[in-house]
Design a protein around this motif. Structure first.
Motif, mmCIF file in Angstrom:
data_model
loop_
_atom_site.group_PDB
_atom_site.id
_atom_site.type_symbol
_atom_site.label_atom_id
_atom_site.label_comp_id
_atom_site.label_asym_id
_atom_site.label_seq_id
_atom_site.Cartn_x
_atom_site.Cartn_y
_atom_site.Cartn_z
ATOM 1 N N ASN A 1 0.845 -1.203 0.000
ATOM 2 C CA ASN A 1 0.000 0.000 0.000
ATOM 3 C C ASN A 1 0.879 1.251 0.000
ATOM 4 O O ASN A 1 0.896 2.007 0.950
ATOM 5 C CB ASN A 1 -0.929 -0.013 1.217
ATOM 6 N N GLN A 2 1.612 1.451 -1.068
ATOM 7 C CA GLN A 2 2.566 2.548 -1.117
ATOM 8 C C GLN A 2 1.940 3.841 -1.631
ATOM 9 O O GLN A 2 0.958 3.833 -2.372
ATOM 10 C CB GLN A 2 3.747 2.193 -2.006
ATOM 11 N N ALA A 3 2.579 4.912 -1.235
ATOM 12 C CA ALA A 3 2.262 6.234 -1.769
ATOM 13 C C ALA A 3 3.567 6.835 -2.262
ATOM 14 O O ALA A 3 4.645 6.506 -1.779
ATOM 15 C CB ALA A 3 1.639 7.115 -0.701
ATOM 16 N N GLU A 4 3.440 7.719 -3.239
ATOM 17 C CA GLU A 4 4.619 8.334 -3.829
ATOM 18 C C GLU A 4 4.441 9.848 -3.847
ATOM 19 O O GLU A 4 3.389 10.352 -4.221
ATOM 20 C CB GLU A 4 4.807 7.807 -5.250
ATOM 21 N N VAL A 5 5.482 10.541 -3.409
ATOM 22 C CA VAL A 5 5.481 11.996 -3.407
ATOM 23 C C VAL A 5 6.510 12.450 -4.443
ATOM 24 O O VAL A 5 7.680 12.082 -4.368
ATOM 25 C CB VAL A 5 5.841 12.564 -2.019
ATOM 26 N N MET A 6 6.039 13.237 -5.412
ATOM 27 C CA MET A 6 6.917 13.756 -6.476
ATOM 28 C C MET A 6 7.038 15.270 -6.315
ATOM 29 O O MET A 6 6.041 15.951 -6.076
ATOM 30 C CB MET A 6 6.324 13.448 -7.850
ATOM 31 N N TYR A 7 8.266 15.776 -6.458
ATOM 32 C CA TYR A 7 8.536 17.203 -6.342
ATOM 33 C C TYR A 7 9.081 17.725 -7.661
ATOM 34 O O TYR A 7 9.936 17.087 -8.278
ATOM 35 C CB TYR A 7 9.556 17.475 -5.240
ATOM 36 N N SER A 8 8.610 18.898 -8.094
ATOM 37 C CA SER A 8 9.126 19.569 -9.289
ATOM 38 C C SER A 8 9.609 20.951 -8.879
ATOM 39 O O SER A 8 9.029 21.585 -7.989
ATOM 40 C CB SER A 8 8.040 19.717 -10.349
ATOM 41 N N TYR A 9 10.643 21.434 -9.571
ATOM 42 C CA TYR A 9 11.260 22.712 -9.233
ATOM 43 C C TYR A 9 11.402 23.574 -10.476
ATOM 44 O O TYR A 9 11.524 23.062 -11.587
ATOM 45 C CB TYR A 9 12.641 22.480 -8.606
ATOM 46 N N GLU A 10 11.417 24.886 -10.287
ATOM 47 C CA GLU A 10 11.664 25.799 -11.391
ATOM 48 C C GLU A 10 13.111 25.621 -11.855
ATOM 49 O O GLU A 10 14.021 25.547 -11.023
ATOM 50 C CB GLU A 10 11.448 27.249 -10.952
ATOM 51 N N ASP A 11 13.320 25.564 -13.146
ATOM 52 C CA ASP A 11 14.665 25.358 -13.679
ATOM 53 C C ASP A 11 15.621 26.482 -13.309
ATOM 54 O O ASP A 11 16.769 26.239 -12.965
ATOM 55 C CB ASP A 11 14.632 25.207 -15.207
ATOM 56 N N GLU A 12 15.161 27.726 -13.406
ATOM 57 C CA GLU A 12 16.043 28.869 -13.208
ATOM 58 C C GLU A 12 16.342 29.158 -11.747
ATOM 59 O O GLU A 12 17.438 29.584 -11.403
ATOM 60 C CB GLU A 12 15.424 30.137 -13.830
ATOM 61 N N THR A 13 15.371 28.962 -10.864
ATOM 62 C CA THR A 13 15.522 29.389 -9.472
ATOM 63 C C THR A 13 15.606 28.235 -8.482
ATOM 64 O O THR A 13 15.965 28.450 -7.327
ATOM 65 C CB THR A 13 14.333 30.268 -9.058
ATOM 66 N N LEU A 14 15.226 27.036 -8.910
ATOM 67 C CA LEU A 14 15.162 25.840 -8.061
ATOM 68 C C LEU A 14 14.110 25.962 -6.957
ATOM 69 O O LEU A 14 14.126 25.207 -5.993
ATOM 70 C CB LEU A 14 16.531 25.516 -7.457
#
Length: 194
Positions: free
Chosen positions: A33-46
């Motif tokens: 019963n897994q959950a996954e957390v995905m993070y995205s960042y702005e390329d220029e500023t992180l």
């Protein structure tokens, strides 16, 4: 950097990071019963631009998606949280506005987008405006009514001129707040030695 965390159970079974050391994907929960957390960042500023939580079972699979927007100085302009755990999407959007000195001037929840949306009402809704003096000390907070009721204003008093501490005066120290509440007036004063 750690990739797994366990105690009696497996808490984090896998972690991946960006080239800059920021979390990119974290897998949590038992393998059944897994959950996954995905993070995205702005390329220029992180700066964090999006966080998505998905699960392997139940309605969904995406149960929470939060998006962030910023101004050029890095101040948050909006946070939009879409929750869909029940299969029906609920959106909580918070919008922020700043004055010319980058001080928070307005924060609110809205229905729609930040530019044209109206202040939302209901559970968790809020609308606050802030005022400052010439040197940047907050002087007032107004909690605007988002449904029934009336606005609540809290005023802040700053300045301590005598017996403040060992070093003398503290002109920017907050010394008191006063505000109106629906049923009673409230006031708080701090001693000069704060």
């Amino acid at each position: 950097m750690p990739t797994r965390t366990a105690g009696l159970d497996q808490y984090v079974s896998g972690s991946t990071y960006t080239d800059f050391g920021q979390p990119s994907r974290i897998t949590v929960g038992a393998s059944s019963n897994q959950a996954e957390v995905m993070y995205s960042y702005e390329d220029e500023t992180l700066r964090l631009s999006e966080r998505t939580i998905s699960r392997s079972q139940g309605l969904g699979p995406v149960v929470d998606k939060t998006s962030y927007a910023y101004d050029d100085a890095g101040n948050p302009l909006s946070v939009s949280d879409t929750q869909s755990e029940s299969g029906n999407a609920l959106v909580d959007r918070q919008c922020f506005r700043y004055d010319s000195l980058a001080r928070l001037a307005d924060a609110r929840t809205v229905s729609g987008d930040c530019a044209t949306g109206t202040v939302s009402s209901g559970a968790g809704a809020y609308w606050q405006t802030y005022e400052y003096d010439a040197i940047g000390d907050r002087t007032k907070l107004i909690d605007h009514a988002t449904g029934t009721g009336s606005d609540v204003t809290t005023s802040y008093t700053s300045g301590c001129s005598a017996s403040c501490n060992r070093t003398g005066a503290q002109p920017h120290t907050m010394t008191a707040t006063t505000g109106e509440r629906t049923r009673r007036a409230s006031s708080t004063t701090w001693p000069a030695t704060c």
